[in-house]
Design an enzyme around this catalytic site. Structure first.
Site, PDB file in Angstrom:
ATOM      1  N   ASP A   1       1.000  -0.485  -0.037  1.00  0.00           N
ATOM      2  CA  ASP A   1      -0.209   0.205   0.040  1.00  0.00           C
ATOM      3  C   ASP A   1       0.742   1.071  -0.008  1.00  0.00           C
ATOM      4  O   ASP A   1       1.620   1.057   0.592  1.00  0.00           O
ATOM      5  CB  ASP A   1      -1.155   0.468   1.302  1.00  0.00           C
ATOM      6  CG  ASP A   1      -1.937   0.549   1.282  1.00  0.00           C
ATOM      7  OD1 ASP A   1      -2.330   1.233   0.323  1.00  0.00           O
ATOM      8  OD2 ASP A   1      -3.096   0.045   2.027  1.00  0.00           O
TER       9      ASP A   1
ATOM     10  N   ASP B   1      -3.343   5.006  -2.749  1.00  0.00           N
ATOM     11  CA  ASP B   1      -4.251   5.519  -1.513  1.00  0.00           C
ATOM     12  C   ASP B   1      -4.566   7.245  -2.407  1.00  0.00           C
ATOM     13  O   ASP B   1      -3.792   7.166  -3.134  1.00  0.00           O
ATOM     14  CB  ASP B   1      -2.882   6.074  -0.229  1.00  0.00           C
ATOM     15  CG  ASP B   1      -4.233   6.247   0.870  1.00  0.00           C
ATOM     16  OD1 ASP B   1      -5.271   5.878   0.828  1.00  0.00           O
ATOM     17  OD2 ASP B   1      -4.131   7.232   1.156  1.00  0.00           O
TER      18      ASP B   1
ATOM     19  N   GLU C   1      -6.880   3.912  -5.827  1.00  0.00           N
ATOM     20  CA  GLU C   1      -8.150   3.574  -4.966  1.00  0.00           C
ATOM     21  C   GLU C   1      -8.786   5.108  -5.176  1.00  0.00           C
ATOM     22  O   GLU C   1      -7.837   6.337  -4.837  1.00  0.00           O
ATOM     23  CB  GLU C   1      -8.231   3.450  -2.931  1.00  0.00           C
ATOM     24  CG  GLU C   1      -9.181   4.215  -2.458  1.00  0.00           C
ATOM     25  CD  GLU C   1      -8.618   5.352  -1.392  1.00  0.00           C
ATOM     26  OE1 GLU C   1      -9.838   5.149  -0.433  1.00  0.00           O
ATOM     27  OE2 GLU C   1      -7.830   5.723  -0.730  1.00  0.00           O
TER      28      GLU C   1
ATOM     29  N   HIS D   1     -10.578  -2.069   4.693  1.00  0.00           N
ATOM     30  CA  HIS D   1     -10.437  -0.995   6.248  1.00  0.00           C
ATOM     31  C   HIS D   1     -10.778   0.269   6.806  1.00  0.00           C
ATOM     32  O   HIS D   1     -11.189   0.441   7.611  1.00  0.00           O
ATOM     33  CB  HIS D   1      -9.115  -1.366   6.136  1.00  0.00           C
ATOM     34  CG  HIS D   1      -8.355  -0.290   5.507  1.00  0.00           C
ATOM     35  ND1 HIS D   1      -8.791  -0.882   3.668  1.00  0.00           N
ATOM     36  CD2 HIS D   1      -7.651   1.042   5.414  1.00  0.00           C
ATOM     37  CE1 HIS D   1      -7.466   0.836   2.963  1.00  0.00           C
ATOM     38  NE2 HIS D   1      -7.658   1.622   4.282  1.00  0.00           N
ATOM     39  N   ASP D   2     -11.335   0.736   5.393  1.00  0.00           N
ATOM     40  CA  ASP D   2     -12.698   1.807   5.817  1.00  0.00           C
ATOM     41  C   ASP D   2     -13.671   1.968   5.498  1.00  0.00           C
ATOM     42  O   ASP D   2     -14.347   2.632   5.931  1.00  0.00           O
ATOM     43  CB  ASP D   2     -11.887   2.760   4.505  1.00  0.00           C
ATOM     44  CG  ASP D   2     -10.455   3.257   4.569  1.00  0.00           C
ATOM     45  OD1 ASP D   2      -9.970   3.405   5.663  1.00  0.00           O
ATOM     46  OD2 ASP D   2     -10.164   3.526   3.181  1.00  0.00           O
TER      47      ASP D   2
HETATM   48  C1  GLC Z   1      -7.347   6.674   1.935  1.00  0.00           C
HETATM   49  C2  GLC Z   1      -7.429   5.128   3.019  1.00  0.00           C
HETATM   50  C3  GLC Z   1      -7.547   5.381   4.181  1.00  0.00           C
HETATM   51  C4  GLC Z   1      -7.244   6.450   4.499  1.00  0.00           C
HETATM   52  C5  GLC Z   1      -6.555   8.023   3.984  1.00  0.00           C
HETATM   53  C6  GLC Z   1      -5.715   8.786   4.006  1.00  0.00           C
HETATM   54  O1  GLC Z   1      -9.034   6.565   2.059  1.00  0.00           O
HETATM   55  O2  GLC Z   1      -7.886   3.916   2.787  1.00  0.00           O
HETATM   56  O3  GLC Z   1      -7.551   4.566   5.052  1.00  0.00           O
HETATM   57  O4  GLC Z   1      -7.348   7.176   6.055  1.00  0.00           O
HETATM   58  O5  GLC Z   1      -6.680   7.334   2.887  1.00  0.00           O
HETATM   59  O6  GLC Z   1      -4.499   8.363   3.639  1.00  0.00           O
END
Ligand code: GLC
Ligand code: CA
Length: 543
Positions: free
Chosen positions: A98, A195, A256, A321-322
């Site tokens: 990641d 990310d 993402e 995880h979110d």
């Molecule tokens: C993404 C991640 C999340 C994180 C955010 C800031 O959305 O999946 O867990 O808090 O980015 O890096």
């Protein structure tokens, strides 16, 4: 045929802190993960995506990186990474890291130098302004601009104030990040999950976002994010990153894409590049938000296939995880969980499984006192926090459930013994065993991994029906997304053909045996089946 490994792959997403503790501190680590590789091999996954493992003050649990070249000590060492790559590769499992490229930690040496003075070498590594230039908000609360005493200016942070945004318009920043990317590629990493990659470039003149009228607990959601996301220039940067990746064989990028709506497939697809020269895969989260009905899932899937097109891969994800865990959404209903798994594992593209999903692990209960997640701490009870989907993996029956000998950093889920791997191994018809056989079915059938997907409009609204085609081979998938018995006629589904359906697989074990049928297909409540379509005899044209 393009045989890149991620076509049709199954990728297992591990929140490292919660997977397996090896040294009794209650925190999962790389050594622990290493000891569970055989489990993952048996499950049949192609790759592991590890949540961030680089050095971090943990304000956002690894999403605030203070050193891209160092491993977070509580998670392990660089030797552990070497061992992990070696042992995983031995089992034909790939490793994906990641990577957080939009921002760093405020403890990163770049930021420390940048904030020290306007004349420092790294002065333009971040985004600075003499005053607050616009209405941008931080996703974790408050304004996106924080005043820094030492520099006497405001800096931008899309998330916490401890997560300053990098200035991607500065080529030196991009080059420094690409150098780091090459370091990990040389070391043998097979790819990256990027990310919030659609946030890296901001409006050049920092214009304010248009407001949305309404009431939402989080001010961040009261504006349209058109100037702090998705700027056209971000595509050029991603193309540059892609060309770095392409210097190496068989490496993959999955991004993402942070969206405003509960799913924006066209936006996610746009980051695959018009010429397929950006990301290999991107995430759209529509399915996680869709109602569990045949019509919604069909709508979502068709839209995603249309957005990605036949030459690019969609990716399929139920939770991460979110997001809340999928099992909690369907109240742990084992039949629905199998049906959802069968849907994913019979789609073209890449399938992501969030650790514990194969066990039907529900959300854990985390009270505000035990909460670690900054989002939950800020917005409880409007947002219950993301810790609930980050609970420890449950391996065995008994105290600690095999995750750790110590008290785990987040509470173990209720009924952990029931969900545990040990318990599910004892039961032939468990969800875990279902995942194993359904993954094996996918991996053993190129029609399921590579075949084109067409949805069939059935009269029965409870059935979700689609056909996967590769050359002359066809698989028909029929999912009964209802609590009643349903039937459909093969003649209606595949009109004008004399065809038989040979059942290859089913969510219900009694229906898994092979059966030949010309007549109606019958499905029990929440049953899903995969059939091979076999031509009986061509009808003559005149008849
Ligand atoms: C993404 C991640 C999340 C994180 C955010 C800031 O959305 O999946 O867990 O808090 O980015 O890096
Ligand atoms: Ca540990």
């Amino acid at each position: 045929m393009d045989t890149a490994w991620w076509h049709g792959s199954v990728i297992y997403h591990i929140y490292v802190r919660s997977f397996q503790d090896s040294n009794g501190d209650g925190i999962g680590d790389l050594r622990g993960l290493l000891s569970r590789l055989d489990y993952l091999k048996e499950l049949g996954v192609d790759a592991l995506w590890l949540s961030p493992i680089f050095a971090s003050p943990n304000r956002d649990f690894g999403y605030d990186v203070s050193d891209y070249y160092a491993i977070q000590p509580e998670l392990g060492t660089i030797d552990d990474v070497h061992a992990l790559i070696q042992e995983a590769n031995k089992r034909e499992i790939r490793i994906i890291f990641d990577l957080v490229l939009n921002h760093t930690s405020d403890e990163h040496p770049w930021f420390i130098e940048s904030r020290s003075s306007k004349d420092s070498e790294k002065a333009d590594y971040y985004i600075w302004s003499d005053d607050i230039p616009n209405n941008w908000m931080g996703a974790f609360g408050g304004r996106a601009w924080t005043f820094d005493q030492s520099r006497g200016q405001y800096y931008l942070h899309s998330f916490l104030k401890e997560q300053p945004d990098l200035n991607w318009r500065n080529n030196a920043v991009a080059e420094a990040l690409f150098k780091m990317v090459r370091y990990w590629l040389e070391l043998g990493i097979d790819g990256f999950r990027l990310d919030v990659i659609n946030l890296i470039i901001k409006d050049e003149t920092l214009r304010s976002n248009p407001k949305i009228v309404g009431s939402r607990p989080r001010p961040y959601d009261l504006q349209r994010h058109i100037f702090d996301r998705n700027r056209l220039e971000s595509h050029a940067k991603i193309r540059q990153l892609r060309s770095v990746i392409d210097e190496y064989d068989g490496r993959m990028l999955v991004g993402e894409i942070m969206a405003e709506l509960p799913g924006e497939p066209e936006l996610a697809a746009s980051y695959l590049g018009k010429e397929n020269d950006e990301l290999h895969l991107s995430f759209d989260f529509s399915l996680a938000y869709a109602r569990f009905t045949a019509s919604s899932w069909k709508r979502v899937a068709k839209r995603w296939y249309e957005a990605t097109g036949s030459k690019r891969d969609p990716s399929w994800v139920l939770s991460n995880h979110d997001l809340p865990r999928f099992s909690s959404k369907v109240r742990g209903n084992r039949h629905k969980l199998k049906l959802a798994a069968l849907f994913l594992l019979t789609q073209r593209g890449a399938v992501f499984i969030y650790y514990g999903e194969e066990l039907g692990l529900p959300n854990s209960r985390v009270c505000p006192k035990e909460m670690h997640d900054p989002l939950g701490k800020k917005y409880w009870p409007f947002h219950r926090g993301r810790d609930l989907s980050r609970g420890p993996m449950v391996w065995s029956i008994g105290p600690g459930n095999g995750f750790s000998e110590a008290k785990s950093w987040l509470p173990v889920t209720k009924d952990a013994n029931f969900y545990s791997v040990e318990n599910q191994n004892l039961e032939p018809d468990s969800l875990l065993n279902f995942y194993r056989t359904a993954i094996a079915l996918r991996k053993g059938d190129t029609v399921l991994t590579m075949g084109h997907c067409t949805f069939i409009e059935a009269e029965n609204p409870h059935l979700l029906i689609y056909c996967r085609t590769l050359g002359a081979e066809r698989r028909l998938i029929v999912l009964n997304m209802s609590s009643g018995y349903q039937t459909c006629s093969l003649a209606d589904l595949v009109p004008g053909e004399e065809i038989a359906a040979l059942r290859l697989f089913s969510t219900h074990p009694e229906g898994r045996a092979e059966e030949r049928g010309l007549g109606p297909l019958e499905l029990a409540p929440w049953q899903g089946s995969v059939y091979d379509l076999v031509a009986q005899r061509r009808k003559s044209r005149s008849s």
